[in-house]
Design a protein around this motif. Sequence first.
Motif, PDB file in Angstrom:
ATOM      1  N   ALA A  98       0.987  -1.158   0.012  1.00 30.45           N
ATOM      2  CA  ALA A  98      -0.217   0.108   0.007  1.00 30.45           C
ATOM      3  C   ALA A  98       0.999   1.298  -0.037  1.00 30.45           C
ATOM      4  O   ALA A  98       1.879   1.341   0.617  1.00 30.45           O
ATOM      5  N   GLU A  99       0.662   2.074  -0.787  1.00 24.56           N
ATOM      6  CA  GLU A  99       1.522   3.424  -0.943  1.00 24.56           C
ATOM      7  C   GLU A  99       1.236   4.408   0.271  1.00 24.56           C
ATOM      8  O   GLU A  99       0.189   4.486   0.566  1.00 24.56           O
ATOM      9  N   ALA A 100       2.257   4.610   0.866  1.00 19.22           N
ATOM     10  CA  ALA A 100       2.200   5.514   2.016  1.00 19.22           C
ATOM     11  C   ALA A 100       3.101   6.965   1.813  1.00 19.22           C
ATOM     12  O   ALA A 100       4.117   6.791   1.094  1.00 19.22           O
ATOM     13  N   GLY A 101       2.610   8.135   1.986  1.00 19.52           N
ATOM     14  CA  GLY A 101       3.158   9.090   1.633  1.00 19.52           C
ATOM     15  C   GLY A 101       3.805   9.866   2.699  1.00 19.52           C
ATOM     16  O   GLY A 101       4.540   9.096   3.521  1.00 19.52           O
ATOM     17  N   GLU A 102       3.857  11.165   3.142  1.00 19.56           N
ATOM     18  CA  GLU A 102       4.689  11.626   4.067  1.00 19.56           C
ATOM     19  C   GLU A 102       3.901  11.681   5.299  1.00 19.56           C
ATOM     20  O   GLU A 102       2.752  11.559   5.450  1.00 19.56           O
ATOM     21  N   VAL A 103       4.552  11.283   6.405  1.00 15.05           N
ATOM     22  CA  VAL A 103       4.279  11.151   7.678  1.00 15.05           C
ATOM     23  C   VAL A 103       5.015  12.053   8.768  1.00 15.05           C
ATOM     24  O   VAL A 103       5.836  12.789   8.593  1.00 15.05           O
ATOM     25  N   GLY A 104       4.444  12.277   9.771  1.00 12.73           N
ATOM     26  CA  GLY A 104       5.153  13.128  10.896  1.00 12.73           C
ATOM     27  C   GLY A 104       6.224  12.140  11.754  1.00 12.73           C
ATOM     28  O   GLY A 104       5.455  11.088  12.299  1.00 12.73           O
TER      29      GLY A 104
ATOM     30  N   TYR B 188       7.499   8.170   4.482  1.00  9.55           N
ATOM     31  CA  TYR B 188       7.367   6.916   5.310  1.00  9.55           C
ATOM     32  C   TYR B 188       8.661   6.015   4.887  1.00  9.55           C
ATOM     33  O   TYR B 188       9.202   5.400   5.741  1.00  9.55           O
ATOM     34  N   ALA B 189       8.787   5.841   3.515  1.00 10.90           N
ATOM     35  CA  ALA B 189       9.741   5.046   3.126  1.00 10.90           C
ATOM     36  C   ALA B 189      11.167   5.599   3.768  1.00 10.90           C
ATOM     37  O   ALA B 189      12.198   4.885   3.943  1.00 10.90           O
ATOM     38  N   ALA B 190      11.486   6.707   3.993  1.00 13.80           N
ATOM     39  CA  ALA B 190      12.844   7.301   4.484  1.00 13.80           C
ATOM     40  C   ALA B 190      12.667   7.031   6.026  1.00 13.80           C
ATOM     41  O   ALA B 190      13.753   6.717   6.480  1.00 13.80           O
ATOM     42  N   VAL B 191      11.589   6.909   6.787  1.00 10.12           N
ATOM     43  CA  VAL B 191      11.528   6.344   8.354  1.00 10.12           C
ATOM     44  C   VAL B 191      11.988   4.937   8.611  1.00 10.12           C
ATOM     45  O   VAL B 191      12.773   4.769   9.201  1.00 10.12           O
ATOM     46  N   ILE B 192      11.502   4.216   7.586  1.00 12.32           N
ATOM     47  CA  ILE B 192      11.685   2.821   7.435  1.00 12.32           C
ATOM     48  C   ILE B 192      13.208   2.504   7.170  1.00 12.32           C
ATOM     49  O   ILE B 192      13.827   1.586   7.665  1.00 12.32           O
TER      50      ILE B 192
END
Length: 258
Positions: free
Chosen positions: A19-25, A107-111
Motif C-alpha cells: 500500500a502506498e504511503a506518503g509523508e508522515v510526521g 514513510y519510506a525514509a523513516v523505515i
Amino acid sequence: MRGAGANLGVVTAFEFEAAEAGEVGWAQLAFDASDTTGFLERFGQAMEAAPRDVSGEIILGAPRGDAMYAQAMLLVDSNDPDTILERLQPFAEIAPLLDQSVALAPYAAVIANAQDGGHRGAGTPMSRGGLVRHLTPELSAELARMLRSGGVQFFQARAVGGAVSDVPEDATAYAHRSANFSLTAMGRDASWLNAQWDALEEHVLGVYLSFEADPRGDRVERAFPPATLERLRALKARVDPTGLFRDNFALIPDAAAA
C-alpha cells in the motif's frame, strides 16, 4: 507463517501487495527520565489515549549517575503539521524535554533509517521480553528499579495496540492481542536478568519469542495460549515429525533434542 517462529519450515519467497504511503510526521524526543516510574507510567497513558494514527516507542539505558535519559521515537500518520503537533503535544509533556526533532518525512525514509553494513555479532547476549496491557504504576515502579540498578543496557517499550487488537486472538499463532505494549530488556548477566524479569511475570500476558533469549522450558507455553499451542503442535507433528526445524524454541520439546 503468522507467528509460529522458525518451527515449521523455510520460506523461500514472499509476494507482497504494498500500500502506498506518503509523508508522515516523524518525531525523535529526548527526555530527562530521572522520575523513571512516573515517566514510564505517563508514556503508557499518553500512548493509550492517542488516536490510532500515532505509534512509537521509548528506549532507556543504564543511569548516568543520578540521571536517567530516554528517547522516544514517534510516528504520526498524517502530513498535516497542525495534526502532527496536536498528536505529539501530550508526549512532550510527560517529562522535561532535552532535545527534539519533528519533521515531515516520506514513510519510506523513516523505515530506511537503519544503519547499513555487516553485523559483527557484538550485541549483548541476553534479552527478555513480554507483552503487557498497561504500564501500571506497579509495573512502572518495578521496571524503574530494574533500570536504575544499572544491569540493563537497553530497554524498550513499544506500542503494539491499535489494529493489532482488531484480529481475534485465536486467528493466528501470534496471540495476546489485547496487549498495548511490547517490553524488551537486554543485559550481560543472564542469571541476574532472569531473576529481575521473573519478578515481573505477574504483569505479563505472554511472550513474543523474537525478543526472548531465556532457554528455560516454559517459554513456548508463555508464547502461545493452550488451544493455539495444541493446534501448532498438531501441525508440527504432521509436517515435521522428525523435528528438523527445532531452533528458536522448539514447539515440541523432544524435537529440541532430536
